[in-house]
Each structure stands twice: as C-alpha cells, then as structure tokens.
Design a protein around this motif. Structure first.
Motif, PDB file in Angstrom:
ATOM      1  N   GLY A 129       0.661  -1.145  -0.067  1.00 37.23           N
ATOM      2  CA  GLY A 129       0.030   0.168  -0.142  1.00 37.23           C
ATOM      3  C   GLY A 129       0.778   1.226  -0.063  1.00 37.23           C
ATOM      4  N   ASP A 130       0.657   1.791   0.939  1.00 37.51           N
ATOM      5  CA  ASP A 130       1.621   3.371   1.061  1.00 37.51           C
ATOM      6  C   ASP A 130       2.550   3.063   2.255  1.00 37.51           C
ATOM      7  OD1 ASP A 130      -0.025   3.355   3.395  1.00 37.51           O
ATOM      8  OD2 ASP A 130      -0.405   5.232   3.300  1.00 37.51           O
ATOM      9  N   CYS A 131       2.998   1.990   2.187  1.00 37.15           N
ATOM     10  CA  CYS A 131       4.052   1.779   3.375  1.00 37.15           C
ATOM     11  C   CYS A 131       5.263   0.795   2.681  1.00 37.15           C
ATOM     12  CB  CYS A 131       3.621   1.196   4.613  1.00 37.15           C
ATOM     13  SG  CYS A 131       2.489   1.914   5.870  1.00 37.15           S
ATOM     14  N   ASN A 132       6.328   1.057   3.204  1.00 39.24           N
ATOM     15  CA  ASN A 132       7.439   0.272   2.957  1.00 39.24           C
ATOM     16  C   ASN A 132       7.571  -1.001   4.157  1.00 39.24           C
ATOM     17  OD1 ASN A 132       8.449   1.455   0.498  1.00 39.24           O
ATOM     18  ND2 ASN A 132       8.935   2.948   2.095  1.00 39.24           N
ATOM     19  N   VAL A 133       7.835  -2.220   4.042  1.00 38.18           N
ATOM     20  CA  VAL A 133       7.898  -3.026   5.178  1.00 38.18           C
ATOM     21  C   VAL A 133       9.024  -3.944   5.254  1.00 38.18           C
ATOM     22  CG1 VAL A 133       6.462  -4.853   6.398  1.00 38.18           C
ATOM     23  CG2 VAL A 133       5.193  -3.054   5.035  1.00 38.18           C
ATOM     24  N   LEU A 134       9.954  -3.700   6.253  1.00 37.72           N
ATOM     25  CA  LEU A 134      11.056  -4.591   6.376  1.00 37.72           C
ATOM     26  C   LEU A 134      10.550  -5.668   7.347  1.00 37.72           C
ATOM     27  CD1 LEU A 134      14.053  -4.943   6.157  1.00 37.72           C
ATOM     28  CD2 LEU A 134      14.318  -3.706   8.408  1.00 37.72           C
ATOM     29  N   GLU A 135      10.607  -6.975   6.879  1.00 38.52           N
ATOM     30  CA  GLU A 135      10.141  -7.947   7.738  1.00 38.52           C
ATOM     31  C   GLU A 135      11.212  -8.834   8.188  1.00 38.52           C
ATOM     32  OE1 GLU A 135       6.698 -11.518   7.773  1.00 38.52           O
ATOM     33  OE2 GLU A 135       7.232 -10.558   5.860  1.00 38.52           O
ATOM     34  N   VAL A 136      11.531  -8.998   9.284  1.00 34.63           N
ATOM     35  CA  VAL A 136      12.533 -10.144   9.619  1.00 34.63           C
ATOM     36  C   VAL A 136      12.179 -11.003  10.432  1.00 34.63           C
ATOM     37  CG1 VAL A 136      14.509  -8.321   9.760  1.00 34.63           C
ATOM     38  CG2 VAL A 136      13.363  -8.450  11.680  1.00 34.63           C
ATOM     39  N   ILE A 137      12.534 -12.334  10.328  1.00 35.48           N
ATOM     40  CA  ILE A 137      12.145 -13.348  11.090  1.00 35.48           C
ATOM     41  C   ILE A 137      13.304 -14.095  11.853  1.00 35.48           C
ATOM     42  CG2 ILE A 137      11.138 -15.793  10.742  1.00 35.48           C
ATOM     43  CD1 ILE A 137       9.591 -14.627   8.602  1.00 35.48           C
ATOM     44  N   LYS A 138      13.159 -14.598  12.867  1.00 35.03           N
ATOM     45  CA  LYS A 138      13.986 -15.390  13.944  1.00 35.03           C
ATOM     46  C   LYS A 138      13.465 -16.457  14.078  1.00 35.03           C
ATOM     47  CE  LYS A 138      18.076 -15.994  15.963  1.00 35.03           C
ATOM     48  NZ  LYS A 138      19.202 -16.119  15.345  1.00 35.03           N
TER      49      LYS A 138
END
Length: 141
Positions: A129-138
């Motif tokens: 949408g109107d956002c950037n999303v940095l997704e990190v998983i551990k």
C-alpha cells in the motif's frame, strides 16, 4: 513450543530519541520468553540491535517533510517464530542492491542491513500500500 502468543505494536514519530525504547522492548521480550532454551542474553542483544538498526533506517528514509510521519514496529511471536515488521512511508530502497560493508575501510553507517541479515534467519523488504515493510524473522527453536 510457544503456546502463548506475544504481540507488540509500537508507533513512534520519526525521531531518533525513541530508539532506546524500541531496543529495550526487544531486550525485555527476549528475557521473558517462556520456553526459549538458547542464550537469552545473546538473543536480547541481537533483538536490541536489529530493532534499533531497522528503526534507524526507517527514520532515516522516512518522509521528513511531514512532521506527523511515523514508524510502526510490530513484534509477533508464535510457534517458535519471532516476526518483526518495521513500516515506514519513505521512498524505499532495493534490499538486494545493498552492498556488503567494506571491512578494510569501514564507513560510518551502512552496517545496519548487514547486521540484520547476519543475526536473523529471513529478511525481506516490500511495498504494501503506502508503506514500506522490512520484515525479519528469527526461528527460536
């Protein structure tokens, strides 16, 4: 196995004075995980570093023209997976084009993505949408 679900959401202005708060949330979560059998101290340090670096990047690349701009951070833990998402409204960047740091000639800055990739199991950066999303998983098992 984590039977309980932990979910935290924090929304902050695009100001660096909130970085200690964000990092300490990660530390506290690591220290309170019920069934984690690994090194809690190391996990606490890693989460502090990853959350701080990810938030710094979001603030740095945010829309500074809008004083009401915010960064949203979500932390979600379920089924041995810790998922962190950092949302910003900036112009974004190409995660795959971020170069490795030059360890022979270190520069100030430029290490955040390297640290995040090194310490976490999965790192993605997308536009939603109107956002950037940095997704990190551990993975915690």
């Amino acid at each position: 196995m984590y039977n309980s679900i932990i979910q935290v959401e924090v929304i902050i202005p695009t100001q660096t004075k909130y970085l200690d708060l964000i990092g300490s949330i990660g530390e506290h979560i690591a220290k309170e995980l019920d069934d984690f059998s690994g090194d809690r101290g190391a996990l606490a340090y890693h989460l502090n570093l990853v959350l701080t670096e990810a938030t710094v990047n979001a603030i740095k690349h945010a829309n500074h023209k809008d004083p009401k701009d915010t960064v949203r951070i979500t932390i979600y833990i379920q089924d041995n997976e810790l998922n962190i998402k950092v949302y910003d409204h900036g112009q974004g960047f190409d995660l795959e084009s971020v170069p490795l740091p030059d360890f022979d000639h270190p520069q100030e800055g430029g290490m955040g993505i390297f640290f995040i990739r090194t310490l976490m199991d999965s790192v993605t950066y997308t536009r939603q949408g109107d956002c950037n999303v940095l997704e990190v998983i551990k993975y915690l098992s």
